[in-house]
Design a protein around this motif. Structure first.
Motif, mmCIF file in Angstrom:
data_model
loop_
_atom_site.group_PDB
_atom_site.id
_atom_site.type_symbol
_atom_site.label_atom_id
_atom_site.label_comp_id
_atom_site.label_asym_id
_atom_site.label_seq_id
_atom_site.Cartn_x
_atom_site.Cartn_y
_atom_site.Cartn_z
ATOM 1 N N ASP A 185 0.838 -1.212 0.000
ATOM 2 C CA ASP A 185 0.000 0.000 0.000
ATOM 3 C C ASP A 185 0.866 1.253 0.000
ATOM 4 O OD1 ASP A 185 -2.261 -1.553 0.046
ATOM 5 O OD2 ASP A 185 -2.572 -1.390 2.212
ATOM 6 N N SER A 186 1.935 1.243 0.791
ATOM 7 C CA SER A 186 2.834 2.396 0.868
ATOM 8 C C SER A 186 3.577 2.597 -0.444
ATOM 9 C CB SER A 186 3.839 2.210 2.013
ATOM 10 O OG SER A 186 3.175 2.046 3.252
ATOM 11 N N VAL A 187 3.987 1.496 -1.070
ATOM 12 C CA VAL A 187 4.685 1.588 -2.357
ATOM 13 C C VAL A 187 3.761 2.153 -3.432
ATOM 14 C CG1 VAL A 187 5.720 0.222 -4.223
ATOM 15 C CG2 VAL A 187 6.382 -0.206 -1.860
ATOM 16 N N CYS A 188 2.508 1.718 -3.437
ATOM 17 C CA CYS A 188 1.545 2.236 -4.420
ATOM 18 C C CYS A 188 1.357 3.740 -4.249
ATOM 19 C CB CYS A 188 0.210 1.522 -4.278
ATOM 20 S SG CYS A 188 0.200 -0.166 -4.932
ATOM 21 N N GLN A 189 1.257 4.197 -3.002
ATOM 22 C CA GLN A 189 1.121 5.632 -2.747
ATOM 23 C C GLN A 189 2.356 6.382 -3.224
ATOM 24 O OE1 GLN A 189 -1.479 7.400 -1.292
ATOM 25 N NE2 GLN A 189 -2.706 5.534 -1.355
ATOM 26 N N LEU A 190 3.524 5.819 -2.961
ATOM 27 C CA LEU A 190 4.773 6.460 -3.396
ATOM 28 C C LEU A 190 4.866 6.503 -4.919
ATOM 29 C CD1 LEU A 190 7.339 7.714 -2.159
ATOM 30 C CD2 LEU A 190 8.423 5.463 -2.332
ATOM 31 N N LEU A 191 4.452 5.427 -5.576
ATOM 32 C CA LEU A 191 4.470 5.389 -7.043
ATOM 33 C C LEU A 191 3.515 6.415 -7.643
ATOM 34 C CD1 LEU A 191 4.698 1.563 -7.786
ATOM 35 C CD2 LEU A 191 6.274 3.315 -8.620
ATOM 36 N N ASP A 192 2.336 6.568 -7.049
ATOM 37 C CA ASP A 192 1.398 7.582 -7.543
ATOM 38 C C ASP A 192 2.036 8.963 -7.501
ATOM 39 O OD1 ASP A 192 -0.656 5.837 -8.128
ATOM 40 O OD2 ASP A 192 -1.591 6.006 -6.144
ATOM 41 N N GLY A 193 2.733 9.266 -6.407
ATOM 42 C CA GLY A 193 3.390 10.563 -6.290
ATOM 43 C C GLY A 193 4.524 10.727 -7.284
ATOM 44 N N SER A 226 9.527 -8.210 -2.386
ATOM 45 C CA SER A 226 9.172 -8.059 -3.803
ATOM 46 C C SER A 226 7.903 -8.826 -4.151
ATOM 47 C CB SER A 226 10.322 -8.520 -4.699
ATOM 48 O OG SER A 226 10.589 -9.901 -4.495
ATOM 49 N N ASN A 227 7.652 -9.934 -3.453
ATOM 50 C CA ASN A 227 6.436 -10.703 -3.730
ATOM 51 C C ASN A 227 5.188 -9.866 -3.477
ATOM 52 O OD1 ASN A 227 7.920 -13.011 -4.376
ATOM 53 N ND2 ASN A 227 7.970 -13.695 -2.247
ATOM 54 N N TYR A 228 5.198 -9.127 -2.386
ATOM 55 C CA TYR A 228 4.044 -8.304 -2.041
ATOM 56 C C TYR A 228 3.942 -7.093 -2.971
ATOM 57 C CZ TYR A 228 4.219 -11.084 2.212
ATOM 58 O OH TYR A 228 4.243 -12.125 3.101
ATOM 59 N N ILE A 229 5.093 -6.525 -3.322
ATOM 60 C CA ILE A 229 5.097 -5.316 -4.144
ATOM 61 C C ILE A 229 4.655 -5.613 -5.574
ATOM 62 C CG2 ILE A 229 6.588 -3.525 -5.124
ATOM 63 C CD1 ILE A 229 8.267 -3.763 -2.544
ATOM 64 N N LEU A 230 5.247 -6.640 -6.178
ATOM 65 C CA LEU A 230 4.941 -6.938 -7.573
ATOM 66 C C LEU A 230 3.511 -7.443 -7.750
ATOM 67 C CD1 LEU A 230 8.281 -8.613 -8.702
ATOM 68 C CD2 LEU A 230 7.504 -6.283 -9.139
ATOM 69 N N LYS A 231 2.995 -8.136 -6.731
ATOM 70 C CA LYS A 231 1.635 -8.661 -6.835
ATOM 71 C C LYS A 231 0.618 -7.527 -6.962
ATOM 72 C CE LYS A 231 0.725 -12.144 -4.252
ATOM 73 N NZ LYS A 231 0.438 -12.981 -3.052
ATOM 74 N N LYS A 232 0.836 -6.449 -6.213
ATOM 75 C CA LYS A 232 -0.143 -5.369 -6.183
ATOM 76 C C LYS A 232 0.266 -4.157 -7.014
ATOM 77 C CE LYS A 232 -2.965 -2.620 -3.034
ATOM 78 N NZ LYS A 232 -3.342 -2.362 -1.623
ATOM 79 N N CYS A 233 1.564 -3.930 -7.173
ATOM 80 C CA CYS A 233 2.039 -2.672 -7.755
ATOM 81 C C CYS A 233 2.700 -2.831 -9.117
ATOM 82 C CB CYS A 233 3.034 -1.997 -6.796
ATOM 83 S SG CYS A 233 2.435 -1.770 -5.119
ATOM 84 N N LYS A 235 1.564 -3.107 -12.178
ATOM 85 C CA LYS A 235 1.017 -2.224 -13.213
ATOM 86 C C LYS A 235 1.481 -0.785 -13.000
ATOM 87 C CE LYS A 235 -1.398 -5.151 -15.638
ATOM 88 N NZ LYS A 235 -1.036 -5.436 -17.065
ATOM 89 N N LYS A 236 1.524 -0.365 -11.739
ATOM 90 C CA LYS A 236 1.988 0.995 -11.443
ATOM 91 C C LYS A 236 3.474 1.137 -11.740
ATOM 92 C CE LYS A 236 -1.403 2.468 -8.002
ATOM 93 N NZ LYS A 236 -1.941 3.584 -8.800
ATOM 94 N N LEU A 237 4.249 0.094 -11.474
ATOM 95 C CA LEU A 237 5.670 0.132 -11.811
ATOM 96 C C LEU A 237 5.862 0.260 -13.324
ATOM 97 C CD1 LEU A 237 7.127 -2.551 -9.375
ATOM 98 C CD2 LEU A 237 7.909 -0.177 -9.540
ATOM 99 N N GLU A 238 5.076 -0.497 -14.081
ATOM 100 C CA GLU A 238 5.130 -0.395 -15.541
ATOM 101 C C GLU A 238 4.757 1.006 -16.005
ATOM 102 O OE1 GLU A 238 2.623 -3.421 -17.240
ATOM 103 O OE2 GLU A 238 4.379 -4.616 -17.792
ATOM 104 N N GLU A 239 3.729 1.573 -15.390
ATOM 105 C CA GLU A 239 3.302 2.928 -15.744
ATOM 106 C C GLU A 239 4.404 3.935 -15.430
ATOM 107 O OE1 GLU A 239 -0.233 6.196 -14.670
ATOM 108 O OE2 GLU A 239 -0.243 4.191 -13.751
ATOM 109 N N PHE A 240 5.085 3.737 -14.320
ATOM 110 C CA PHE A 240 6.180 4.636 -13.952
ATOM 111 C C PHE A 240 7.319 4.540 -14.957
ATOM 112 C CE2 PHE A 240 9.870 5.495 -10.926
ATOM 113 C CZ PHE A 240 9.792 6.864 -11.107
ATOM 114 N N GLU A 241 7.680 3.322 -15.363
ATOM 115 C CA GLU A 241 8.735 3.138 -16.367
ATOM 116 C C GLU A 241 8.362 3.835 -17.674
ATOM 117 O OE1 GLU A 241 9.081 -1.069 -16.678
ATOM 118 O OE2 GLU A 241 9.873 -1.336 -14.650
ATOM 119 N N LYS A 242 7.110 3.668 -18.105
ATOM 120 C CA LYS A 242 6.663 4.293 -19.354
ATOM 121 C C LYS A 242 6.630 5.813 -19.232
ATOM 122 C CE LYS A 242 3.903 0.329 -20.844
ATOM 123 N NZ LYS A 242 2.537 -0.214 -21.098
ATOM 124 N N THR A 243 6.295 6.306 -18.035
ATOM 125 C CA THR A 243 6.291 7.752 -17.815
ATOM 126 C C THR A 243 7.694 8.324 -17.980
ATOM 127 O OG1 THR A 243 4.413 7.614 -16.290
ATOM 128 C CG2 THR A 243 5.796 9.576 -16.145
#
Length: 388
Positions: A185-193, A226-233, A235-243
């Motif tokens: 949850d914290s990683v997703c919030q950080l990625l959004d920012g 990483s198991n917890y992060i990649l499972k939920k985040c 798509k957001k990581l991919e979006e960040f890379e593309k950004t």
């Protein structure tokens, strides 16, 4: 008629009659309806903001509770003293020195925020108090960044995990894995920012953003987290890379090379994690393949091409070279020629160089270098896998 549809239709009719009966004499039914809709929308926006603020507060309390439980376990085992030598008293500021670019005058003074572990962190681990996550405040500093709490929580967690793995902290973190959804949850919030900032980056860069990317890379490199992060985040990581990619390619400002330097470094930092490196390399090669195809079509008909995009593509070449060198040094087995973009690049490699070498010699020179690095990475992997 379905009973739910009947109730919905009846409710709409009742609402329409109520509006007509209560409307002021100086307004039409339409105007009064639009006025009520605006009031409801405004109220809904206020409530949404309150809900978001409460959700952020709940997440921060969950972060503090998790850290408190980990520290409490250390205290109960009589291991609190092992945390004390691990504290670092970093300077309150750090500086990112801008790269020289086209010669335009740019300020080299940058406001930065340090996210070192607070010296009060260990003291605050005494039950029943929660460990504090203080924000670093200095006179004249900008308003608090809401991402600071997520950043500090993740850094504290990484430090505790490192202490555990080194044996300095006798706390079994596997007991807390059921609470590690807090991490994702914290990683997703950080990625959004991060996504919001990098879509329109401004100079001077704060060290917070580069440090945040580094923290993401470290978290994703951790086998358990990483198991917890990649499972939920993921798509957001991919979006960040593309950004990051689109900002490099789409930037046409005169001082873009300084911004591109920082963003390229962010891509490299993400690529330092072997789990993310393959997707980043594939993403960058996809853009290189697409641009090579465009240049091939342009060369055939002698048409004009996008000079800005041509100049920006060399930043991708530089990042790709660095990532492929990482791959060779790390001896990992993630780069394979069966990746669609790598396969396309190598299949068209010689033909593309032959076709474009006269019109675009520098571009084809970098294509040649990438071909060598890709083949070298594959050879290294085959040799390492063949060792008994």
């Amino acid at each position: 008629m379905d009973i739910r549809a009947w109730y919905l239709r009846t409710s709409k009719l009742a609402l329409a009659l109520a509006i007509i009966r209560s409307k002021p004499a100086d307004k039409s039914s339409r105007e009064y309806t639009e006025h009520l809709a605006a009031l409801v929308s405004k109220q809904e926006s206020k409530w949404r903001s309150k809900v978001e603020a409460l959700e952020a507060e709940v997440l921060q309390l969950r972060q503090k509770l998790l850290l408190s439980r980990i520290c409490s376990g250390s205290i109960k085992s009589g291991n609190l003293s092992s945390l004390l030598p691990a504290q670092e008293h970093g300077s309150s500021e750090s500086t990112l020195t801008p790269m020289e670019d086209s010669g335009c005058d740019l300020s080299s003074e940058q406001r930065t925020e340090s996210l070192e572990l607070s010296p009060h962190f260990v003291e605050s681990c005494t039950p029943p108090l929660f460990p504090l996550l203080p924000l670093v405040k200095r006179p004249g500093a900008a308003p608090e960044n809401p991402l600071f709490s997520h950043m500090q929580f993740l850094q504290h967690l990484l430090r505790l995990k490192n202490l555990t793995e080194s044996g300095s902290l006798k706390t079994d973190l596997t007991h807390f894995e059921k609470d590690f959804s807090i991490v994702s949850d914290s990683v997703c919030q950080l990625l959004d920012g991060l996504i919001a900032f990098y879509r329109n980056p401004k100079l001077p860069f704060s060290s917070f953003w580069t440090e945040a990317v580094g923290t993401l890379a470290k978290l994703t490199s951790d086998y358990n987290l990483s198991n917890y992060i990649l499972k939920k985040c993921y798509k957001k990581l991919e979006e960040f890379e593309k950004t990051l990619l689109q900002v490099i390619l789409g930037n046409n400002h005169i001082n873009r090379f300084q911004v591109q330097h920082y963003i390229s470094q962010s891509l490299l930092t993400l690529g330092s994690c072997s789990l993310l490196r393959k997707s980043i390399i594939s993403l960058l090669l996809s853009e290189v393949n697409s641009f090579a195809d465009d240049l091939g079509s342009i060369s055939e008909v002698q048409a004009s091409y996008d000079v800005t995009r041509y100049e920006n593509i060399f930043s991708l070449f530089w990042v790709l070279e660095q990532l492929l060198q990482m791959e060779t040094k790390d001896h990992t087995a993630s780069i394979r020629h069966d990746d669609p973009e790598i396969k396309k690049f190598l299949q068209n490699h010689d033909e593309t160089i032959f076709q474009l070498s006269d019109a675009f010699p520098l571009f084809t020179f970098y294509l040649w270098r990438l071909g060598i690095l890709l083949n070298s990475a594959e050879i290294e992997i085959v040799e390492n896998n063949s060792i008994p």
